[in-house]
Design an enzyme around this catalytic site. Structure first.
Site, PDB file in Angstrom:
ATOM      1  N   PRO A   2       0.803  -1.216   0.000  1.00 30.85           N
ATOM      2  CA  PRO A   2       0.000   0.000   0.000  1.00 30.85           C
ATOM      3  C   PRO A   2       0.836   1.266   0.000  1.00 30.85           C
ATOM      4  O   PRO A   2       1.639   1.498   0.888  1.00 30.85           O
ATOM      5  CB  PRO A   2      -0.840  -0.123   1.271  1.00 30.85           C
ATOM      6  CG  PRO A   2      -0.204  -1.169   2.089  1.00 30.85           C
ATOM      7  CD  PRO A   2       0.682  -1.979   1.234  1.00 30.85           C
ATOM      8  N   GLU A   3       0.666   2.059  -1.027  1.00 26.38           N
ATOM      9  CA  GLU A   3       1.208   3.412  -1.063  1.00 26.38           C
ATOM     10  C   GLU A   3       0.005   4.349  -1.053  1.00 26.38           C
ATOM     11  O   GLU A   3      -1.106   3.920  -0.745  1.00 26.38           O
ATOM     12  CB  GLU A   3       2.100   3.598  -2.296  1.00 26.38           C
ATOM     13  CG  GLU A   3       3.280   2.616  -2.301  1.00 26.38           C
ATOM     14  CD  GLU A   3       4.229   2.796  -3.478  1.00 26.38           C
ATOM     15  OE1 GLU A   3       4.306   3.908  -4.013  1.00 26.38           O
ATOM     16  OE2 GLU A   3       4.885   1.816  -3.854  1.00 26.38           O
ATOM     17  N   HIS A  95      -4.601 -14.024   9.147  1.00 30.75           N
ATOM     18  CA  HIS A  95      -3.738 -13.060   9.816  1.00 30.75           C
ATOM     19  C   HIS A  95      -4.532 -11.926  10.461  1.00 30.75           C
ATOM     20  O   HIS A  95      -4.055 -10.791  10.528  1.00 30.75           O
ATOM     21  CB  HIS A  95      -2.702 -12.524   8.823  1.00 30.75           C
ATOM     22  CG  HIS A  95      -1.873 -13.604   8.198  1.00 30.75           C
ATOM     23  ND1 HIS A  95      -0.990 -14.362   8.926  1.00 30.75           N
ATOM     24  CD2 HIS A  95      -1.823 -14.090   6.939  1.00 30.75           C
ATOM     25  CE1 HIS A  95      -0.413 -15.255   8.128  1.00 30.75           C
ATOM     26  NE2 HIS A  95      -0.901 -15.107   6.916  1.00 30.75           N
ATOM     27  N   ARG A 115       2.427  -9.716   7.602  1.00 29.32           N
ATOM     28  CA  ARG A 115       3.818  -9.522   7.996  1.00 29.32           C
ATOM     29  C   ARG A 115       4.006  -8.557   9.157  1.00 29.32           C
ATOM     30  O   ARG A 115       5.140  -8.279   9.539  1.00 29.32           O
ATOM     31  CB  ARG A 115       4.619  -9.087   6.776  1.00 29.32           C
ATOM     32  CG  ARG A 115       4.768 -10.259   5.830  1.00 29.32           C
ATOM     33  CD  ARG A 115       5.081  -9.828   4.453  1.00 29.32           C
ATOM     34  NE  ARG A 115       6.417  -9.307   4.349  1.00 29.32           N
ATOM     35  CZ  ARG A 115       6.921  -8.846   3.215  1.00 29.32           C
ATOM     36  NH1 ARG A 115       6.189  -8.814   2.133  1.00 29.32           N
ATOM     37  NH2 ARG A 115       8.129  -8.401   3.182  1.00 29.32           N
ATOM     38  N   ARG A 157      19.287  19.763   0.215  1.00 34.47           N
ATOM     39  CA  ARG A 157      19.798  18.425   0.497  1.00 34.47           C
ATOM     40  C   ARG A 157      20.922  17.991  -0.418  1.00 34.47           C
ATOM     41  O   ARG A 157      21.023  18.425  -1.553  1.00 34.47           O
ATOM     42  CB  ARG A 157      18.656  17.418   0.416  1.00 34.47           C
ATOM     43  CG  ARG A 157      17.903  17.384   1.707  1.00 34.47           C
ATOM     44  CD  ARG A 157      16.628  16.633   1.567  1.00 34.47           C
ATOM     45  NE  ARG A 157      15.711  17.082   2.590  1.00 34.47           N
ATOM     46  CZ  ARG A 157      15.236  16.278   3.535  1.00 34.47           C
ATOM     47  NH1 ARG A 157      15.545  15.026   3.530  1.00 34.47           N
ATOM     48  NH2 ARG A 157      14.431  16.756   4.451  1.00 34.47           N
TER      49      ARG A 157
END
Length: 286
Positions: A2-3, A95, A115, A157
Site C-alpha cells: 500500500p502506497e 492473519h 507480515r 539536500r
DNA sequence: CGTATTCCCTGGGGGC
DNA sequence: TGCCCCCAGGGAATAC
C-alpha cells in the site's frame, strides 16, 4: 504494497462504512499489531469501547480515525496490512490481528496483516492530527502541498532524487513503486543528485508524481464492493498501468530497450537504460 | 545535524 | 517432492 493510492482507497471505504458507528468490542489477536500503543492491548481496548468513529483521514500512508472523545485511532498498513469491513459471520482471516465490533450489530472492522509491519494505536487528543504523525509531510495531492517548499527542500539536500521522493518528511505517500514510475515518466534516473535538478525539472517531476498517483487512485476505487473494504494492491491497475516496476528485461513501452533492475536500499529500482541514463560521475553509486 | 544503513516480519517462489 | 534461501518494503532505530 500500500502506497498513497491504496491507503486513500481504504480511507474512503472506512469513511463510508465505519464513520458514525459506535465501537462495542475490541479484540487484539496479536500484540505486535498494537506495539506502538505503549500502554498495551488491554488499555487499547478499554479506551476505545463506547467511542464513536467520526471520520477517516489520511496523512501520507498513515490513516487516522477521529473519535468523539477527541482521541484518534492511528494506523499504518505497513506492506501487507488491510482494513476490512466484514460481516460477523465471515470466517476469521488467517492473519486477523485486531477486530472491532459495533453496537449497531453491523459489519465488523478487521485489521488483517500477514507480515505485521503495520499496526494500530490510540493517539491521545489526536482527532485533528495525531502528534505521532505530525512529522509526515503533506502529500502532493493535498491542496496545501507547496511545490516551492518542496523545491527548496531538495535544494537544501545532498542526496539522490529517488531517496528524496521516498523521504516522507519531504513529500509523503510515494513508495518504491510510484517513485520508479514517476521517475520513468520524467526520464530521470533515481541516482540524480537533487541539487542538479532545475526548478522546471522538479516541477515536471511533481506533475508526473501527481499523474501516476491520481491514475492509481481512480483504479483503486474499483476494488471496493458493497460489503468490504478491499486493500488488494495486486488487483486492478497493477498489471496494466506499470511501465517499469516489476518489468525487468521487458521492453520499455516508450523505446523498446529492456528495463533494468538495480539494487537500491535493500530493494530494487527499475528504470529504462536509454530513457533514464545514469548520471555521469557525481551521484554514481558504486 | 544531516544522511545512510539496519532491522523488523512472513509466505510465495525459484533453485537445487 | 521438499528444503533452503531470497525477496518484497515503510519507517523507526541506529550508525556514520
Amino acid at each position: 504494497m500500500p502506497e498513497l493510492p491504496e491507503v486513500e482507497t481504504v480511507r474512503q471505504g472506512v469513511a463510508r462504512w465505519v464513520a458514525g458507528r459506535r465501537i462495542a468490542t475490541v479484540e487484539v489477536h496479536h500484540p505486535r499489531a498494537i506495539r506502538r500503543h505503549l500502554p498495551g492491548a488491554e488499555h487499547f481496548a478499554t479506551v476505545l469501547v463506547g467511542r464513536t468513529v467520526l471520520d477517516a483521514c489520511r496523512r501520507g500512508k498513515y490513516l487516522w480515525l477521529p473519535l468523539d472523545s477527541g482521541d484518534a485511532i492511528v494506523g499504518h498498513l505497513g506492506m501487507s496490512g488491510q482494513l476490512l469491513v466484514q460481516p460477523a459471520e465471515a470466517p476469521d482471516e488467517t492473519h486477523l490481528r485486531v477486530r472491532f465490533t459495533f453496537d449497531d450489530d453491523g459489519p465488523q472492522l478487521r485489521f488483517v496483516d500477514q507480515r505485521t509491519f503495520g499496526g494500530l494505536a490510540v493517539s491521545e487528543g489526536g482527532a485533528a492530527l495525531p502528534a505521532e504523525i505530525a512529522h509526515i509531510a503533506r502529500d502532493p495531492m493535498d491542496p496545501e502541498f507547496s511545490d516551492a517548499d518542496f523545491l527548496a527542500g531538495l535544494r537544501r539536500r545532498r542526496t539522490e532524487v529517488k531517496r528524496a521522493l521516498l523521504d516522507q518528511t519531504l513529500i509523503s505517500g510515494v513508495g518504491n513503486i510510484y517513485a520508479d514510475e514517476a521517475l520513468w515518466r520524467a526520464r530521470l534516473h533515481g541516482a540524480r543528485q537533487t541539487d542538479t535538478l532545475t526548478g522546471p525539472a522538479v516541477g515536471r517531476l511533481l506533475g508526473h508524481v501527481r499523474d501516476v498517483l491520481g491514475e492509481a487512485i481512480k483504479v483503486g476505487g474499483t476494488s471496493f464492493d458493497a460489503l468490504y473494504v478491499n486493500v488488494n494492491g495486486e488487483s486492478g491497475y497493477f498489471d496494466r498501468a506499470l511501465n517499469v516496476y516489476g518489468r525487468e528485461g521487458l521492453p520499455c513501452t516508450r523505446c523498446g530497450t529492456p528495463i533494468r533492475r538495480e539494487p537500491f536500499m535493500n530493494r530494487s529500482s527499475h528504470s529504462c537504460p536509454r530513457c533514464q541514463p545514469r548520471p555521469r560521475v557525481l551521484g554514481r553509486r558504486s
